[in-house]
Design a protein around this motif. Structure first.
Motif, PDB file in Angstrom:
ATOM      1  N   MET A   1       0.841  -1.174   0.000  1.00 10.18           N
ATOM      2  CA  MET A   1       0.000   0.000   0.000  1.00 10.18           C
ATOM      3  C   MET A   1       0.891   1.243   0.000  1.00 10.18           C
ATOM      4  N   THR A   2       0.575   2.205  -0.821  1.00  9.85           N
ATOM      5  CA  THR A   2       1.353   3.432  -0.913  1.00  9.85           C
ATOM      6  C   THR A   2       1.414   4.131   0.433  1.00  9.85           C
ATOM      7  N   ALA A   3       2.581   4.690   0.735  1.00 16.24           N
ATOM      8  CA  ALA A   3       2.769   5.487   1.939  1.00 16.24           C
ATOM      9  C   ALA A   3       3.299   6.854   1.513  1.00 16.24           C
ATOM     10  N   TYR A   4       3.180   7.809   2.420  1.00 12.45           N
ATOM     11  CA  TYR A   4       3.520   9.184   2.076  1.00 12.45           C
ATOM     12  C   TYR A   4       4.396   9.826   3.137  1.00 12.45           C
ATOM     13  N   ALA A   5       5.319  10.635   2.672  1.00 13.05           N
ATOM     14  CA  ALA A   5       6.047  11.556   3.537  1.00 13.05           C
ATOM     15  C   ALA A   5       5.432  12.921   3.259  1.00 13.05           C
ATOM     16  N   ILE A   6       4.937  13.557   4.298  1.00  8.81           N
ATOM     17  CA  ILE A   6       4.265  14.847   4.146  1.00  8.81           C
ATOM     18  C   ILE A   6       4.969  15.862   5.031  1.00  8.81           C
ATOM     19  N   ALA A   7       5.299  17.001   4.450  1.00 10.50           N
ATOM     20  CA  ALA A   7       5.941  18.063   5.212  1.00 10.50           C
ATOM     21  C   ALA A   7       5.166  19.359   5.037  1.00 10.50           C
ATOM     22  N   HIS A   8       5.009  20.074   6.125  1.00 13.74           N
ATOM     23  CA  HIS A   8       4.472  21.437   6.113  1.00 13.74           C
ATOM     24  C   HIS A   8       5.670  22.343   6.350  1.00 13.74           C
ATOM     25  N   ILE A   9       6.023  23.121   5.351  1.00 11.00           N
ATOM     26  CA  ILE A   9       7.211  23.957   5.466  1.00 11.00           C
ATOM     27  C   ILE A   9       6.865  25.425   5.284  1.00 11.00           C
ATOM     28  N   ARG A  10       7.674  26.267   5.922  1.00 17.40           N
ATOM     29  CA  ARG A  10       7.460  27.697   5.841  1.00 17.40           C
ATOM     30  C   ARG A  10       8.759  28.380   5.393  1.00 17.40           C
ATOM     31  N   PRO A  11       9.089  28.226   4.115  1.00 13.04           N
ATOM     32  CA  PRO A  11      10.354  28.765   3.613  1.00 13.04           C
ATOM     33  C   PRO A  11      10.288  30.271   3.361  1.00 13.04           C
ATOM     34  N   ASP A  12      11.460  30.874   3.266  1.00 14.84           N
ATOM     35  CA  ASP A  12      11.584  32.274   2.868  1.00 14.84           C
ATOM     36  C   ASP A  12      11.813  32.272   1.359  1.00 14.84           C
ATOM     37  N   HIS A  13      10.723  32.357   0.601  1.00 19.05           N
ATOM     38  CA  HIS A  13      10.830  32.288  -0.866  1.00 19.05           C
ATOM     39  C   HIS A  13      11.595  33.471  -1.440  1.00 19.05           C
ATOM     40  N   ASP A  14      11.553  34.609  -0.750  1.00 19.39           N
ATOM     41  CA  ASP A  14      12.217  35.798  -1.271  1.00 19.39           C
ATOM     42  C   ASP A  14      13.732  35.735  -1.107  1.00 19.39           C
ATOM     43  N   ASN A  15      14.199  34.953  -0.144  1.00 22.07           N
ATOM     44  CA  ASN A  15      15.631  34.892   0.128  1.00 22.07           C
ATOM     45  C   ASN A  15      16.007  33.507   0.644  1.00 22.07           C
ATOM     46  N   PRO A  16      15.900  32.464  -0.193  1.00 20.83           N
ATOM     47  CA  PRO A  16      16.203  31.116   0.286  1.00 20.83           C
ATOM     48  C   PRO A  16      17.684  30.973   0.653  1.00 20.83           C
ATOM     49  N   HIS A  17      17.926  30.298   1.734  1.00 16.37           N
ATOM     50  CA  HIS A  17      19.296  30.043   2.181  1.00 16.37           C
ATOM     51  C   HIS A  17      19.975  29.097   1.196  1.00 16.37           C
ATOM     52  N   GLU A  18      21.255  29.287   0.976  1.00 18.44           N
ATOM     53  CA  GLU A  18      22.012  28.434   0.054  1.00 18.44           C
ATOM     54  C   GLU A  18      21.918  26.956   0.434  1.00 18.44           C
ATOM     55  N   ASP A  19      21.913  26.659   1.744  1.00 23.34           N
ATOM     56  CA  ASP A  19      21.785  25.264   2.184  1.00 23.34           C
ATOM     57  C   ASP A  19      20.456  24.656   1.751  1.00 23.34           C
ATOM     58  N   VAL A  20      19.397  25.453   1.807  1.00 27.93           N
ATOM     59  CA  VAL A  20      18.076  24.962   1.410  1.00 27.93           C
ATOM     60  C   VAL A  20      18.059  24.654  -0.082  1.00 27.93           C
TER      61      VAL A  20
END
Length: 116
Positions: free
Chosen positions: A1-20
């Motif tokens: 049966m299919t399983a899912y990894a689900i994440a709720h993220i709150r990124p800074d789209h205007d200035n994403p960190h290089e690591d991200v």
């Protein structure tokens, strides 16, 4: 049966960190050995109820064992801090439901357990 990894993220789209950005570049290679594939990634959410800052990521896996193995894998654990050190988020693994799932059967089971 299919399983899912689900994440709720709150990124800074205007200035994403290089690591991200590096995390995003490298995550697919960590998922491939476990049959993982993005189902939702980088899409705007349409909030219908309640507050919901941020966005959602959904990754499908063939089964929950594959999802767990991916998350625990050395390859994924090596890049995980690239995201978690810079982006507030929550993540869960969850089994899907079978093709013949009927929510009314769940309601009946809950009624019976509650003595109704």
């Amino acid at each position: 049966m299919t399983a899912y990894a689900i994440a709720h993220i709150r990124p800074d789209h205007d200035n994403p960190h290089e690591d991200v950005l590096r995390y995003i570049e490298e995550i697919q290679a960590t998922m491939d050995p476990f049959g993982g594939r993005f189902l939702v990634h980088g899409q705007e959410v349409e909030v219908m109820e309640g507050p919901f800052p941020g966005t959602v990521v959904v990754i499908g896996f063939p089964d929950i064992e594959s999802a767990r193995a991916w998350y625990a894998s050395p390859a994924y654990q090596a890049i995980l801090p690239l995201r978690t050190d810079h982006v507030p988020s929550e993540a869960v693994l969850v089994d899907g439901v079978p093709a013949d799932y009927d929510a009314s059967r769940t309601a009946a089971r809950l009624r019976a357990a509650a003595g109704r």
